[in-house]
Design a protein around this motif. Structure first.
Motif, PDB file in Angstrom:
ATOM      1  N   GLN A  38     -37.560  12.306  17.892  1.00 30.58           N
ATOM      2  CA  GLN A  38     -36.869  12.718  16.724  1.00 30.58           C
ATOM      3  C   GLN A  38     -36.329  11.473  16.106  1.00 30.58           C
ATOM      4  O   GLN A  38     -36.208  11.504  14.848  1.00 30.58           O
ATOM      5  N   LYS A  39     -35.798  10.500  16.733  1.00 26.40           N
ATOM      6  CA  LYS A  39     -35.025   9.538  16.238  1.00 26.40           C
ATOM      7  C   LYS A  39     -36.050   8.512  15.832  1.00 26.40           C
ATOM      8  O   LYS A  39     -35.837   7.631  14.634  1.00 26.40           O
ATOM      9  N   ARG A  40     -37.407   8.533  16.116  1.00 30.27           N
ATOM     10  CA  ARG A  40     -38.476   7.724  15.616  1.00 30.27           C
ATOM     11  C   ARG A  40     -38.851   8.007  14.209  1.00 30.27           C
ATOM     12  O   ARG A  40     -39.335   7.184  13.297  1.00 30.27           O
ATOM     13  N   ASN A  41     -38.585   9.444  13.824  1.00 31.28           N
ATOM     14  CA  ASN A  41     -39.152   9.916  12.582  1.00 31.28           C
ATOM     15  C   ASN A  41     -38.446   9.194  11.470  1.00 31.28           C
ATOM     16  O   ASN A  41     -38.680   9.270  10.376  1.00 31.28           O
ATOM     17  N   PHE A  42     -37.211   8.785  11.868  1.00 29.75           N
ATOM     18  CA  PHE A  42     -36.297   8.169  10.997  1.00 29.75           C
ATOM     19  C   PHE A  42     -36.655   6.749  10.557  1.00 29.75           C
ATOM     20  O   PHE A  42     -36.047   5.923   9.600  1.00 29.75           O
ATOM     21  N   ILE A  43     -37.689   5.966  11.407  1.00 27.77           N
ATOM     22  CA  ILE A  43     -38.024   4.666  11.179  1.00 27.77           C
ATOM     23  C   ILE A  43     -39.255   4.685  10.243  1.00 27.77           C
ATOM     24  O   ILE A  43     -40.387   5.186  10.786  1.00 27.77           O
ATOM     25  N   GLU A  71     -27.671   9.866   9.523  1.00 31.87           N
ATOM     26  CA  GLU A  71     -29.063  10.443   9.147  1.00 31.87           C
ATOM     27  C   GLU A  71     -30.003  10.321  10.440  1.00 31.87           C
ATOM     28  O   GLU A  71     -30.680  11.203  10.946  1.00 31.87           O
ATOM     29  N   HIS A  72     -29.698   9.136  11.424  1.00 27.70           N
ATOM     30  CA  HIS A  72     -30.431   8.931  12.649  1.00 27.70           C
ATOM     31  C   HIS A  72     -29.593   9.427  13.950  1.00 27.70           C
ATOM     32  O   HIS A  72     -30.505   9.550  14.936  1.00 27.70           O
ATOM     33  N   ALA A 102     -35.003  -1.738  14.735  1.00 32.46           N
ATOM     34  CA  ALA A 102     -34.725  -0.234  14.698  1.00 32.46           C
ATOM     35  C   ALA A 102     -35.435   0.345  16.071  1.00 32.46           C
ATOM     36  O   ALA A 102     -35.156   1.307  16.451  1.00 32.46           O
ATOM     37  N   HIS A 124     -29.033   0.901   9.746  1.00 28.91           N
ATOM     38  CA  HIS A 124     -30.401   0.213   9.351  1.00 28.91           C
ATOM     39  C   HIS A 124     -30.552   0.052   7.736  1.00 28.91           C
ATOM     40  O   HIS A 124     -30.354   0.957   7.045  1.00 28.91           O
ATOM     41  N   VAL A 139     -34.512   2.551  19.331  1.00 26.57           N
ATOM     42  CA  VAL A 139     -34.878   4.028  19.509  1.00 26.57           C
ATOM     43  C   VAL A 139     -35.664   4.168  21.033  1.00 26.57           C
ATOM     44  O   VAL A 139     -35.520   5.113  21.800  1.00 26.57           O
ATOM     45  N   GLN A 175     -29.869   3.719   6.406  1.00 26.72           N
ATOM     46  CA  GLN A 175     -29.708   4.820   7.322  1.00 26.72           C
ATOM     47  C   GLN A 175     -28.622   4.521   8.272  1.00 26.72           C
ATOM     48  O   GLN A 175     -28.404   3.725   8.878  1.00 26.72           O
TER      49      GLN A 175
END
Length: 242
Positions: free
Chosen positions: A59-64, A206-207, A45, A214, A49, A202
């Motif tokens: 912003q997208k890293r925060n979902f990992i 979400e992302h 993932a 993911h 990103v 996710q």
């Protein structure tokens, strides 16, 4: 493909969109990608990103989530007949379901898994490019330490006081991906541990990355609930953009 590691992921801009999956032997193009890489899912993932515009990366890293690893050891029963004809589950412990008794198809009994956290050397709040800190799943020792038998005797005797000394022998071990660590998971203000965090499914909702789902921190539900998980994955892909 078997023994064909994914080396990189990116959105393909040259062939009409979609996702480019690079491996050691080939390049694959797909409209949708389900990341079910187990111990490596957070790592994959993160690769995707990194290919996003820099303005969107954080912003997208925060979902990992950060991946942690818990080794689960098993000991088998030897030289003593098991009194059990079904599974025995004790009260769960942090990070696992406790050392329980299981029976294989031949009626042989083994106990486990315990929860042996793989040491974490980096700060939980710093998610590096691999989302795994210094831990490489390929380098985790899967041998069972015979000295852990002392803890197994103690825990098994809570529900089977008749377990005799010398009846447990090291069997096998596995590793579970975790999205939490009991000592390191903190709330947004750095306060007390959140205690429990489930696995994550996710999707684009979400992302925000089209065509990608993911599956992160999947433990036994990845097998025991695979049909329900697959329905959820399909729904996320079918409903994207709606």
């Amino acid at each position: 493909a078997l023994n064909c590691p994914v080396t990189d992921l990116s959105y393909d801009q040259e062939h009409g969109g979609g996702i480019l999956v690079k491996t050691e032997d080939m390049d694959l193009y797909c409209e949708n990608l389900v990341n079910a890489a187990g111990l490596f899912s957070a790592q994959l993932a993160a690769k995707l990103v990194k290919k996003q515009p820099k303005s969107q990366q954080q912003q997208k890293r925060n979902f990992i989530p950060r991946h942690y690893f818990a080794k689960g050891n098993y000991f088998r029963l030897e030289g003593q007949r098991t009194p059990f004809s079904h599974l025995i589950y004790p009260v769960p412990e942090p990070g696992g379901l406790g050392v329980h008794a299981t029976l294989d198809l031949n009626g042989h009994c083994r106990f486990g898994p315990d929860v042996q956290w793989i040491p974490v050397a980096t700060d939980n709040n710093v998610v590096d490019d691999e989302c795994m800190g210094d831990n490489n799943p390929d380098e985790i020792d899967l041998n069972v330490d015979p000295h852990r038998a002392d803890v197994f005797y103690e825990q098994v005797r809570r529900y089977w006081p008749g377990l005799k000394d010398g009846s447990l022998a090291p069997d096998y071990a596995g590793v579970r991906p975790k999205v939490h660590h009991p000592d390191l998971l903190r709330d947004a203000d750095g306060g007390a541990s959140l205690g429990f965090a489930d696995f994550m499914v996710q999707g684009p909702q979400e992302h925000g990355m089209a065509g990608v789902v993911h599956l992160i921190g999947m433990e036994s539900p990845g097998l025991t609930s695979c049909l329900a998980v697959s329905e959820l994955v399909a729904d996320k892909l079918l409903l994207q953009g709606s």
